[in-house]
Design a protein around this motif. Sequence first.
Motif, short mmCIF file in Angstrom:
data_model
loop_
_atom_site.label_atom_id
_atom_site.label_comp_id
_atom_site.label_asym_id
_atom_site.label_seq_id
_atom_site.Cartn_x
_atom_site.Cartn_y
_atom_site.Cartn_z
N ILE A 5 72.03 68.07 8.65
CA ILE A 5 71.72 66.66 8.45
C ILE A 5 70.63 66.52 7.38
O ILE A 5 69.59 67.17 7.47
N LEU A 6 70.91 65.69 6.40
CA LEU A 6 69.90 65.38 5.38
C LEU A 6 69.21 64.09 5.78
O LEU A 6 69.86 63.08 6.01
N ARG A 21 70.78 63.48 -1.86
CA ARG A 21 71.90 64.29 -1.41
C ARG A 21 72.39 65.20 -2.54
O ARG A 21 72.69 66.38 -2.30
N SER A 22 72.46 64.66 -3.74
CA SER A 22 72.90 65.47 -4.89
C SER A 22 71.96 66.64 -5.11
O SER A 22 72.40 67.76 -5.40
N GLN A 23 70.66 66.41 -4.95
CA GLN A 23 69.68 67.49 -5.09
C GLN A 23 69.91 68.56 -4.03
O GLN A 23 69.84 69.76 -4.33
N ALA A 24 70.15 68.12 -2.80
CA ALA A 24 70.36 69.08 -1.71
C ALA A 24 71.62 69.91 -1.94
O ALA A 24 71.62 71.14 -1.74
N GLU A 25 72.69 69.27 -2.34
CA GLU A 25 73.95 69.99 -2.56
C GLU A 25 73.84 70.92 -3.76
O GLU A 25 74.41 72.01 -3.76
N ALA A 26 73.09 70.51 -4.77
CA ALA A 26 72.87 71.37 -5.93
C ALA A 26 72.07 72.61 -5.55
O ALA A 26 72.20 73.67 -6.18
N ALA A 27 71.25 72.48 -4.49
CA ALA A 27 70.47 73.62 -4.01
C ALA A 27 71.27 74.50 -3.06
O ALA A 27 70.75 75.50 -2.55
N HIS A 33 75.88 65.12 7.39
CA HIS A 33 75.51 63.72 7.60
C HIS A 33 74.24 63.42 6.82
O HIS A 33 73.39 64.29 6.62
N VAL A 34 74.11 62.15 6.40
CA VAL A 34 72.89 61.69 5.75
C VAL A 34 72.32 60.54 6.57
O VAL A 34 73.02 59.57 6.88
N VAL A 35 71.06 60.66 6.92
CA VAL A 35 70.36 59.61 7.65
C VAL A 35 69.28 59.07 6.72
O VAL A 35 68.45 59.83 6.22
N THR A 36 69.31 57.75 6.48
CA THR A 36 68.43 57.16 5.47
C THR A 36 67.59 56.02 6.02
O THR A 36 68.09 55.14 6.71
N ASP A 37 66.30 56.06 5.69
CA ASP A 37 65.40 54.94 5.96
C ASP A 37 64.99 54.34 4.62
O ASP A 37 64.46 55.04 3.75
N VAL A 67 67.58 68.98 6.71
CA VAL A 67 67.21 69.17 5.31
C VAL A 67 66.48 67.93 4.80
O VAL A 67 66.92 66.80 5.04
N VAL A 68 65.37 68.15 4.12
CA VAL A 68 64.63 67.05 3.49
C VAL A 68 64.28 67.48 2.06
O VAL A 68 64.12 68.67 1.79
N ARG A 69 64.19 66.50 1.16
CA ARG A 69 63.84 66.84 -0.22
C ARG A 69 62.51 67.57 -0.26
O ARG A 69 62.37 68.58 -0.94
#
Length: 213
Positions: A5-6, A21-27, A33-37, A67-69
């Motif tokens: 979960i991002l 999300r793009s940064q995470a996938e590039a890494a 799943h993505v949870v956003t505030d 996962v977090v940036r």
Amino acid sequence: MTQTILYARVSTADQTATHQRSQAEAAGFQVDHVVTDDGVSGVSTRLAERRQGQRLFDMLRRGDLLVVRWVDRLGRNYGDVCETIREFMRRGVIVKTVINGLTFDGATTDPMQQAVRDALIGFMAAMSQAQAEATKEAQKAGIMHAKAQAEARAYRGRKVSYTRNQFETVQAMLGQGAAVAAIAKATGLSRQTVYRISADPAEAEAALARWAA
């Protein structure tokens, strides 16, 4: 079945969830799943108090990967960030950051590794709060600077519509007894401006000096 979960906290226009999300996938992360505030302060609002933060706590299970940036997405308060990461580890959740590739895993049993891990958590949390405070101070300084500029502009009064050369020409021609209409034509100024300079030459010159400064 474990899941990745991002968590994305979006506080400015350039921190979109899609970008994170793009940064995470590039890494190399395979995000399930993505949870956003959106628009939530990381300084004043604890993760557990955010609407989607609460959902995140409900979703994560033992063995899941969060996962977090960077740790500042979890919060910008030292105590809150430390407690949040430790709570996830107590639940058996592994926390990883995209930036710097940090890993916080509660399964570590070696005391030396635990010490290094806990020290790193504290350091990262402290850095997040320090950056938030630095940003706040920079914003405060910017506001004060803008206010000072506004006050300076107000102090200078109405912006002058004549140059130093025009002012001196008006003064010279007035001294020679020239008519206002002739002075206005010669200098390219309005009659009203010439009258204003004639009525109070000291203030007219002071205003010129203020705006020149």
